[in-house]
Design a protein around this motif. Sequence first.
Motif, PDB file in Angstrom:
ATOM      1  N   GLU A   1       0.832  -1.206   0.000  1.00 61.12           N
ATOM      2  CA  GLU A   1       0.000   0.000   0.000  1.00 61.12           C
ATOM      3  C   GLU A   1       0.869   1.258   0.000  1.00 61.12           C
ATOM      4  OE1 GLU A   1      -3.341  -0.302   2.689  1.00 61.12           O
ATOM      5  OE2 GLU A   1      -4.221  -1.775   1.317  1.00 61.12           O
TER       6      GLU A   1
ATOM      7  N   GLU B   1      -5.072   4.988   2.279  1.00 57.09           N
ATOM      8  CA  GLU B   1      -3.947   4.045   2.414  1.00 57.09           C
ATOM      9  C   GLU B   1      -3.035   4.453   3.567  1.00 57.09           C
ATOM     10  OE1 GLU B   1      -4.574   1.478   1.071  1.00 57.09           O
ATOM     11  OE2 GLU B   1      -4.677   1.483  -1.104  1.00 57.09           O
TER      12      GLU B   1
ATOM     13  N   HIS C   1      -4.644   3.129   6.600  1.00 60.78           N
ATOM     14  CA  HIS C   1      -4.571   1.653   6.651  1.00 60.78           C
ATOM     15  C   HIS C   1      -3.167   1.219   7.098  1.00 60.78           C
ATOM     16  CE1 HIS C   1      -7.808   1.480   3.190  1.00 60.78           C
ATOM     17  NE2 HIS C   1      -8.305   1.919   4.337  1.00 60.78           N
TER      18      HIS C   1
ATOM     19  N   HIS D   1     -11.417  -2.945   6.190  1.00 60.35           N
ATOM     20  CA  HIS D   1     -10.435  -2.706   5.129  1.00 60.35           C
ATOM     21  C   HIS D   1     -10.939  -3.288   3.811  1.00 60.35           C
ATOM     22  CE1 HIS D   1      -6.526  -3.275   2.904  1.00 60.35           C
ATOM     23  NE2 HIS D   1      -6.508  -2.000   3.208  1.00 60.35           N
TER      24      HIS D   1
ATOM     25  N   GLU E   1     -11.403  -1.124   0.558  1.00 57.81           N
ATOM     26  CA  GLU E   1     -10.645  -1.480  -0.641  1.00 57.81           C
ATOM     27  C   GLU E   1     -11.543  -1.786  -1.839  1.00 57.81           C
ATOM     28  OE1 GLU E   1      -7.375  -1.584  -1.474  1.00 57.81           O
ATOM     29  OE2 GLU E   1      -6.897  -0.643   0.432  1.00 57.81           O
TER      30      GLU E   1
HETATM   31 FE   LIG Z   1      -5.593  -0.286   2.017  1.00 58.22          FE
END
Ligand SMILES: [Fe+2]
Length: 352
Positions: free
Chosen positions: A76, A110, A113, A283, A287
């Motif tokens: 990522e 991202e 994350h 997630h 995504e």
């Molecule tokens: Fe991600």
Amino acid sequence: MAETTYRNNCESRYTEKIESIEGGYCYEANRSHYWGPQELSLFFGTNLYRQSTPEQKLALNHLYWVTQYNQTAATEANAVLYNNVTEGVFSAVGGFGALCSELSLETEQEHQHIHAFHAIGYATRKALFGSERIVRPRLSSLSATSRRNTKNSSAPPSLLSLKIPALNWTKLQDEACRLMILKLSSGGGSCSYSDFLRSQQRSGKPIPVQRAGLLGQVVPASLSRIMTISFGASPFSACFFYAIRYLANILLKNYEHSYFQFHRSLERAGDFIPAPTAISYYHMLDESFHTTTSQLISQDLYKEFPRPTAYEHLMANLIFYRGQQMMLGGLSAVLPGIFRSDSTFILPSTRS
Ligand SMILES: [Fe+2]
Ligand SMILES: [Fe+2]
């Protein structure tokens, strides 16, 4: 299509959910629960696994999550860089406002994350192995590009004595690569050159490269700068990046979907949901927007632009072939559910 994805992504609150779960994470509160199906455990199916105690089996299940999401975080980080590079191409070409907004939003997501995967991974490894055995992840650690600029103290004295500090070799090489790749690429040359890379160069920064993650490993280190410039040199190559990003999206779903289903079964039964399971669940939902974007660009948008040149064909095929070799080139007994060789996990023998 890009407008709909952007609107739906803006209205979703999955990233915020991940942020709040990460904030309240404590390993002790999650240690006595499986975080995913038992099959998603390090060494599952081997004798080593069969001989483990129930407590060790739980730890192997937790370490599977940590290992997979450590790799996901690295890939990522690739997306963060190349989203910026390719968004810079679409903004230079013009007329792709909604798509650029979606890419900026995905990049922000991202970042969050990666932060969550690193924080949970670190806290888990610290609890299982003790803090002296592990290194705390540093997002701001010395980047590959800044390392490249570090003075080489082992250079021969004869070179050091040459007083030509005004020459910046990295900058010269970057510029030479840029000019060469623009000549070899389609789509109007410098008119579609990435705004992001242009501003990096204007502010005197070297071309950014990646050393880890899927895209950090598909080409040797000496070619990573060429790959970055290529993605930023033409609309076709910018679109091609989303084909490899789509491959990464699908490989992630290959195991993340099991966490998603595991979360659902716990929810239906009214059972405790471990924090990492919930992070995987949200997630996967976050995504889904990224996967839609990857698919849209790599399967449709590229048709709007000039056809690729021989150089762009070569780079695209080379990168995709290497990506497949790396990510779909074996079967692992250490990490079930991935298609990589175990050779990297095997320590060299210490024969006396
Ligand atoms: Fe991600
Ligand atoms: Fe993503």
